[in-house]
Every structure is written in structure tokens, then in C-alpha cells.
Design a protein around this motif. Structure first.
Motif, PDB file in Angstrom:
ATOM      1  N   ARG A  78       0.423   1.168   6.153  1.00  0.00           N
ATOM      2  CA  ARG A  78       0.956   2.314   5.413  1.00  0.00           C
ATOM      3  C   ARG A  78       2.224   2.858   6.058  1.00  0.00           C
ATOM      4  O   ARG A  78       2.937   3.655   5.460  1.00  0.00           O
ATOM      5  CB  ARG A  78      -0.099   3.411   5.315  1.00  0.00           C
ATOM      6  CG  ARG A  78      -1.328   3.047   4.481  1.00  0.00           C
ATOM      7  CD  ARG A  78      -2.175   4.264   4.223  1.00  0.00           C
ATOM      8  NE  ARG A  78      -1.409   5.279   3.511  1.00  0.00           N
ATOM      9  CZ  ARG A  78      -1.735   6.579   3.463  1.00  0.00           C
ATOM     10  NH1 ARG A  78      -2.809   7.009   4.127  1.00  0.00           N
ATOM     11  NH2 ARG A  78      -0.988   7.435   2.795  1.00  0.00           N
ATOM     12  N   PRO A 100       0.836  -1.202   0.000  1.00  0.00           N
ATOM     13  CA  PRO A 100       0.000   0.000   0.000  1.00  0.00           C
ATOM     14  C   PRO A 100       0.869   1.250   0.000  1.00  0.00           C
ATOM     15  O   PRO A 100       2.054   1.196   0.337  1.00  0.00           O
ATOM     16  CB  PRO A 100      -0.778  -0.129   1.313  1.00  0.00           C
ATOM     17  CG  PRO A 100       0.073  -0.994   2.184  1.00  0.00           C
ATOM     18  CD  PRO A 100       0.765  -1.955   1.256  1.00  0.00           C
ATOM     19  N   GLN A 101       0.272   2.350  -0.373  1.00  0.00           N
ATOM     20  CA  GLN A 101       1.019   3.600  -0.414  1.00  0.00           C
ATOM     21  C   GLN A 101       1.483   3.971   0.988  1.00  0.00           C
ATOM     22  O   GLN A 101       0.690   4.046   1.921  1.00  0.00           O
ATOM     23  CB  GLN A 101       0.139   4.715  -0.991  1.00  0.00           C
ATOM     24  CG  GLN A 101       0.879   6.046  -1.165  1.00  0.00           C
ATOM     25  CD  GLN A 101       0.001   7.102  -1.770  1.00  0.00           C
ATOM     26  OE1 GLN A 101      -1.181   6.842  -2.050  1.00  0.00           O
ATOM     27  NE2 GLN A 101       0.524   8.286  -1.974  1.00  0.00           N
ATOM     28  N   LYS A 102       2.773   4.206   1.140  1.00  0.00           N
ATOM     29  CA  LYS A 102       3.350   4.465   2.454  1.00  0.00           C
ATOM     30  C   LYS A 102       3.216   5.926   2.846  1.00  0.00           C
ATOM     31  O   LYS A 102       3.036   6.817   2.000  1.00  0.00           O
ATOM     32  CB  LYS A 102       4.817   4.050   2.467  1.00  0.00           C
ATOM     33  CG  LYS A 102       5.041   2.554   2.281  1.00  0.00           C
ATOM     34  CD  LYS A 102       4.453   1.738   3.416  1.00  0.00           C
ATOM     35  CE  LYS A 102       4.763   0.248   3.286  1.00  0.00           C
ATOM     36  NZ  LYS A 102       4.232  -0.542   4.417  1.00  0.00           N
TER      37      LYS A 102
END
Length: 284
Positions: A171, A150-152
Motif C-alpha cells: 500500500r 492495492p489502494q495506496k
């Protein structure tokens, strides 16, 4: 038997009784003589062919195999008759039904390959005929590979550790599904975190991720009433354990109500460090 008549009358009676018994025994022996066993030339009565059909035990090896058919099917809706016609075994059909009854859904043909008991050969034979109805397909946004990260968070962003779920926790740079679950599990056991450094108590927790967490101002931890809870209830807390819980219960029994954990400071199990940690989770 000339000597017979010279015997005393009582002896003659006894001798006559014995002779009578012998005669009766011989008669029974000849009357009940068992019939001879049938020989090869004289077959037994039950082996004679009477022309009537006899019931035979079914032979599973000699039975005709069901012809295999090929046609389009949806594993989410196909009934047992259709699945058997496709060449699946009865126990495989039962596995499909159990999977569906448990809420399982085949979102794509590859999901059918993971069915318990289905061989790779069977799947390859059936794959061209699998048709998943539109209502069972996942939206495109949900069909991403689970291995895609997932987008961090950016370095300036923070996550409220007491409110975040596993999706949001993932995240955080360095936090994957495993540590996300560990954080939530430990949070539930503690009753909440009062400082982010407690995350380091999780074995192997990546220290580099610690800076992305925060404690919200409205974060309230769940507290234990040391004057009311039982030994078993107290011992469940990670900071308490059996021996500290037992000392609390024993102290209540001998001294009455506890107003501060410092009353237990004489015990080696209640060091200043332990008392400081527990004070965030107890009430009186």
C-alpha cells in the motif's frame, strides 16, 4: 606291415596306443557331426506353422486409439477414467493428480489452461465442457486481477516497518510485490529495523517511499549474544559477515568474555561506523 613285427616290443606298444587314439578321435568326429542348417526348401523346425497361436510383441503403433468423448467435467474432481475418455494422455492425467495432491485448485476454466503439458488446442476443445463446482470458485472479491494495484496510503499515513506484512507494505506508494518481499526478507535477516533509513540498504529501494515508514515504539530487534553464539551463527547477520564473526570468536578464545565491541576497535574491520550499527543487534 611286415616291418611292424621287427620293432622292439616297447615301440610296438607305443605305436598301438597312437593308432587307438586316432581311431577314437575319428569316431567322435563322425558321431558329433553337426546337423545341416535348414535351407529355403527345408524350413527350420521352429518356423513350421503348427497351427498354435504364437505370442507376439505388442505393437504400440498398430494399437487402436481410444475414442474421444465430450461431456461436462470438473477438473477438481474428475477421475482418471473420465479424463482419459476426454482424450487426455496418461501422463497428462498424472500431472492433474499431482497438482491436486499438492493442494492445487482450479478456480476457473482458465486455470486448467495452465496445466503443465496441456496444449492450447486441447484446452480450446475442452473449455466448453469445463464446469467448476461452486465450492472451488473464488469469492468475487478475490477474483480481481493481480495486476490491479492495492489502494495506496495517503501522505499522512505511515506503516510500521517491523510489523507490516507484504500486503500492507504494497500500500506504500512506490512499493510493489517485489520490494515488499525484499523488505520482509531483509527484516528477517537483520532481526528488525532500528531506523527507517536502513531500507535504503536494499538495492534499488525507491527513496521517495521512505517517508511512509515508521519505527514503532514497541519495536524490538532480535539481538546476537556475542559471547555465546558460534562463528557460523554470528556470520549470518548482514552487518557481521565471516571475518568480523571470526575476530569475535578469536578474541573470546584469547581474551575471554567480551563486554563491549569497542574492545575490537583496533581491528580495521571494526570501525566506529560498524560498531555503531552492530551495537543495536548485539548483547553480552
Amino acid at each position: 606291415m611286415p616291418g611292424f613285427f621287427f620293432l622292439p616290443k616297447s615301440d610296438r606298444r607305443i605305436l598301438m596306443v597312437l593308432i587307438g587314439i586316432i581311431v577314437v578321435a575319428l569316431g567322435v568326429l563322425f558321431i558329433d557331426k553337426p546337423q545341416e542348417k535348414p535351407t529355403a526348401l527345408q524350413p527350420a523346425a521352429d518356423s513350421v506353422d503348427t497351427g498354435k497361436p504364437r505370442h507376439q510383441r505388442p505393437s504400440y503403433s498398430s494399437g487402436k486409439q481410444r475414442p474421444v468423448e465430450r461431456f461436462a467435467f470438473d477438473p477438481n474432481t474428475a477421475d482418471s477414467t473420465q479424463l482419459l475418455r476426454l482424450g487426455l494422455q496418461s501422463w497428462q492425467v498424472r500431472n492433474i493428480y499431482r497438482y491436486r495432491e499438492a493442494g492445487g485448485v482450479f478456480h476457473k476454466p482458465q486455470d486448467f489452461a495452465r496445466l503443465y503439458g496441456l496444449t492450447l488446442k486441447q484446452y480450446r476443445q475442452l473449455e466448453p465442457y469445463i464446469r467448476i463446482a461452486k465450492e472451488y470458485k473464488k469469492p468475487a472479491a478475490l477474483q480481481r486481477d493481480s495486476l490491479v494495484r492495492p489502494q495506496k496510503l495517503s501522505p499522512q499515513e505511515r506503516v510500521a516497518v517491523n510489523q507490516a506484512d507484504t500486503t500492507l507494505l504494497q500500500r506504500v506508494p512506490g512499493i510493489g510485490p517485489y520490494y515488499a518481499r525484499r523488505i520482509v526478507s531483509y527484516r528477517q535477516r537483520l532481526g528488525g529495523f532500528y531506523r527507517t533509513e536502513q531500507l535504503l540498504e536494499i538495492e534499488g529501494f525507491p527513496e521517495s517511499s521512505l517517508g511512509y515508514f515508521s519505527i514503532a515504539d514497541d519495536g524490538v530487534v532480535r539481538k546476537l549474544n556475542v559471547n555465546r553464539l558460534s562463528l557460523n551463527e554470528l556470520r549470518q547477520h548482514p552487518y557481521m559477515g565471516y571475518y568480523r564473526a571470526k575476530q569475535i570468536v578469536d578474541f573470546r578464545r584469547t581474551h575471554g568474555r567480551i563486554s563491549s565491541l569497542n574492545e575490537l576497535s583496533l581491528s580495521k574491520d571494526f570501525t566506529p561506523e560498524v560498531i555503531e550499527r552492530l551495537e543495536h543487534y548485539v548483547e553480552y
